[in-house]
Design an enzyme around this catalytic site. Sequence first.
Site, PDB file in Angstrom:
ATOM      1  N   ARG A  56      42.627 -46.334 -62.847  1.00  0.00           N
ATOM      2  CA  ARG A  56      43.519 -47.276 -63.546  1.00  0.00           C
ATOM      3  C   ARG A  56      42.795 -47.970 -64.700  1.00  0.00           C
ATOM      4  O   ARG A  56      42.965 -49.171 -64.924  1.00  0.00           O
ATOM      5  CB  ARG A  56      44.058 -48.340 -62.583  1.00  0.00           C
ATOM      6  CG  ARG A  56      44.973 -47.816 -61.511  1.00  0.00           C
ATOM      7  CD  ARG A  56      46.221 -47.177 -62.108  1.00  0.00           C
ATOM      8  NE  ARG A  56      47.234 -46.954 -61.091  1.00  0.00           N
ATOM      9  CZ  ARG A  56      47.312 -45.883 -60.318  1.00  0.00           C
ATOM     10  NH1 ARG A  56      46.436 -44.908 -60.461  1.00  0.00           N
ATOM     11  NH2 ARG A  56      48.275 -45.774 -59.431  1.00  0.00           N
TER      12      ARG A  56
ATOM     13  N   SER B 209      52.643 -50.885 -58.159  1.00  0.00           N
ATOM     14  CA  SER B 209      51.577 -51.575 -57.418  1.00  0.00           C
ATOM     15  C   SER B 209      51.161 -52.819 -58.187  1.00  0.00           C
ATOM     16  O   SER B 209      50.806 -52.727 -59.366  1.00  0.00           O
ATOM     17  CB  SER B 209      50.344 -50.681 -57.293  1.00  0.00           C
ATOM     18  OG  SER B 209      50.679 -49.458 -56.710  1.00  0.00           O
TER      19      SER B 209
ATOM     20  N   GLU C  10      46.644 -55.016 -60.718  1.00  0.00           N
ATOM     21  CA  GLU C  10      46.701 -53.782 -61.485  1.00  0.00           C
ATOM     22  C   GLU C  10      47.570 -54.008 -62.716  1.00  0.00           C
ATOM     23  O   GLU C  10      47.345 -53.421 -63.768  1.00  0.00           O
ATOM     24  CB  GLU C  10      47.296 -52.680 -60.598  1.00  0.00           C
ATOM     25  CG  GLU C  10      47.034 -51.282 -61.089  1.00  0.00           C
ATOM     26  CD  GLU C  10      48.287 -50.542 -61.455  1.00  0.00           C
ATOM     27  OE1 GLU C  10      48.271 -49.840 -62.473  1.00  0.00           O
ATOM     28  OE2 GLU C  10      49.284 -50.673 -60.740  1.00  0.00           O
TER      29      GLU C  10
HETATM   30  N1  EPU Z   1      50.158 -48.667 -46.283  1.00  0.00           N
HETATM   31  C1  EPU Z   1      50.538 -49.509 -45.248  1.00  0.00           C
HETATM   32  N2  EPU Z   1      51.445 -50.489 -45.516  1.00  0.00           N
HETATM   33  C2  EPU Z   1      51.980 -50.671 -46.742  1.00  0.00           C
HETATM   34  C3  EPU Z   1      51.597 -49.830 -47.792  1.00  0.00           C
HETATM   35  C4  EPU Z   1      50.671 -48.824 -47.545  1.00  0.00           C
HETATM   36  O1  EPU Z   1      50.074 -49.374 -44.124  1.00  0.00           O
HETATM   37  O2  EPU Z   1      52.782 -51.586 -46.908  1.00  0.00           O
HETATM   38  C5  EPU Z   1      49.217 -47.570 -46.009  1.00  0.00           C
HETATM   39  C6  EPU Z   1      49.902 -46.202 -46.059  1.00  0.00           C
HETATM   40  O3  EPU Z   1      50.492 -45.856 -44.830  1.00  0.00           O
HETATM   41  C7  EPU Z   1      48.769 -45.278 -46.423  1.00  0.00           C
HETATM   42  C8  EPU Z   1      47.891 -46.142 -47.296  1.00  0.00           C
HETATM   43  O4  EPU Z   1      48.238 -47.507 -47.042  1.00  0.00           O
HETATM   44  O5  EPU Z   1      48.026 -44.909 -45.295  1.00  0.00           O
HETATM   45  C9  EPU Z   1      48.050 -45.840 -48.776  1.00  0.00           C
HETATM   46  O6  EPU Z   1      49.422 -45.973 -49.163  1.00  0.00           O
HETATM   47  P1  EPU Z   1      50.094 -45.013 -50.259  1.00  0.00           P
HETATM   48  O7  EPU Z   1      49.834 -43.591 -49.919  1.00  0.00           O
HETATM   49  O8  EPU Z   1      51.492 -45.455 -50.433  1.00  0.00           O
HETATM   50  O9  EPU Z   1      49.274 -45.243 -51.578  1.00  0.00           O
HETATM   51  P2  EPU Z   1      48.703 -46.571 -52.262  1.00  0.00           P
HETATM   52  O10 EPU Z   1      47.233 -46.449 -52.279  1.00  0.00           O
HETATM   53  O11 EPU Z   1      49.272 -47.785 -51.618  1.00  0.00           O
HETATM   54  C10 EPU Z   1      48.655 -45.544 -54.646  1.00  0.00           C
HETATM   55  C11 EPU Z   1      49.010 -45.986 -56.041  1.00  0.00           C
HETATM   56  C12 EPU Z   1      50.509 -45.816 -56.278  1.00  0.00           C
HETATM   57  C13 EPU Z   1      50.889 -44.360 -56.035  1.00  0.00           C
HETATM   58  C14 EPU Z   1      50.506 -43.991 -54.591  1.00  0.00           C
HETATM   59  C15 EPU Z   1      50.770 -42.545 -54.268  1.00  0.00           C
HETATM   60  C16 EPU Z   1      47.417 -47.727 -56.640  1.00  0.00           C
HETATM   61  C17 EPU Z   1      47.188 -49.182 -56.880  1.00  0.00           C
HETATM   62  N3  EPU Z   1      48.633 -47.382 -56.235  1.00  0.00           N
HETATM   63  O12 EPU Z   1      49.281 -46.452 -53.742  1.00  0.00           O
HETATM   64  O13 EPU Z   1      50.732 -46.085 -57.657  1.00  0.00           O
HETATM   65  O14 EPU Z   1      52.277 -44.143 -56.236  1.00  0.00           O
HETATM   66  O15 EPU Z   1      49.083 -44.215 -54.414  1.00  0.00           O
HETATM   67  O16 EPU Z   1      49.823 -41.754 -54.872  1.00  0.00           O
HETATM   68  O17 EPU Z   1      46.501 -46.938 -56.846  1.00  0.00           O
HETATM   69  C18 EPU Z   1      51.345 -47.793 -59.200  1.00  0.00           C
HETATM   70  O18 EPU Z   1      50.225 -47.667 -59.685  1.00  0.00           O
HETATM   71  O19 EPU Z   1      52.180 -48.607 -59.676  1.00  0.00           O
HETATM   72  C19 EPU Z   1      51.707 -47.010 -58.035  1.00  0.00           C
HETATM   73  C20 EPU Z   1      52.867 -47.149 -57.412  1.00  0.00           C
END
Ligand code: EPU
Length: 331
Positions: free
Chosen positions: A152, A220, A316
């Site tokens: 990012r 995010s 972010e």
């Molecule tokens: N999780 C929870 N509770 C929640 C949210 C997430 O337990 O409320 C757990 C999920 O179950 C999973 C882990 O946290 O095990 C990661 O969650 P997820 O796969 O949804 O990915 P993320 O790391 O939360 C990132 C990006 C998103 C992108 C997703 C999918 C960042 C800051 N965010 O989210 O990007 O869509 O991966 O690749 O890196 C954005 O940048 O605006 C964005 C939405």
Amino acid sequence: MQDLSAYNSFGLHVRAEDLIMIHSVEDLKKVPGGQVLILGRGSDVLFTDDYQGTVLVNDIRGLQVEECGDDYLIKAGGGLLLDGLIEDLVARNISGLENLSAIPGTVGAAPIQNVGAYGMEIGQVVESVTFYDLDRRCAGSFDKEQCEFGYRNSYFKKHPERRLFITEITLRLTREFKPKLSYHGLEGHIFETPYQLREQIIALRRKKLPDPKKVGNAGSFFKNPQVSTEKAQDLKKIYPDIPLYPQADGTVKLAAGWLIDKAGCRNITHGRAGTWESQALVIVNRGGACPHEIVALAKYIVCEVMNRFSIILEPEVRIYGARGEVSWNSL
Ligand code: EPU
């Protein structure tokens, strides 16, 4: 004053002194001096105040597809919608961007944050980025290395003082369809066409993330924090189900959404701001929220996560006050 509610995906009722739609480099040459802010569609920004300056909205379009050996070179105008570009390419059976499907915002904004989702980041396929330098009043171009892509992050994000307006990006995509399936929801799936992969990504996104057309949000709100291996191991002992993502540089990335969720902040409401029920990392405008309600909720989340895990979350989204970008810690 010009209303910015259509130019920030939180849907906040903030204004700017002036707003100019930029359709070409010629338009950029005519931009008056003074305080300006460059916007795509405002899908990754939080305005804390009315902006005392001119907002320049990137509306430079145009798409060129060139064949180059085993690859395609795609030249896309900075004001195109990223998802529109992906839809167009998939319709031509050109693959490589499907994992970024349904990310709101423009092509020109994508390299600034090095947008990423479902196992890929735009920086991986960027060949070059062309810009107009608003201070030196000339065009320029960076190759991938000069863009300094990180998580990012990029040169453009690190140097907002350079006032580089991204007019076009060139992407290098392989002709062969090689689906990127490293994300845990995609492993083991078989996709015959880029269209099928795009549909799956859109379905995954819809399940977890609110549609900014219906519920104001900026994706995010926080970055996923990176910690030392020792810190990650200590956390794993206490929370065996914590998701850990070891990085090439020896650090470990944690899921901010998981931390926020475990700190009791998923689907909470403070005033007219809240966190999304299926992804705690997303702060939403529950209807008519003011900037300070979003900020107050975000600060509350930072405190709760700090108290529970001794980890400091950082936003972010980019934050703009009356005179330009402001640091999170100054709020
Ligand atoms: N999780 C929870 N509770 C929640 C949210 C997430 O337990 O409320 C757990 C999920 O179950 C999973 C882990 O946290 O095990 C990661 O969650 P997820 O796969 O949804 O990915 P993320 O790391 O939360 C990132 C990006 C998103 C992108 C997703 C999918 C960042 C800051 N965010 O989210 O990007 O869509 O991966 O690749 O890196 C954005 O940048 O605006 C964005 C939405």
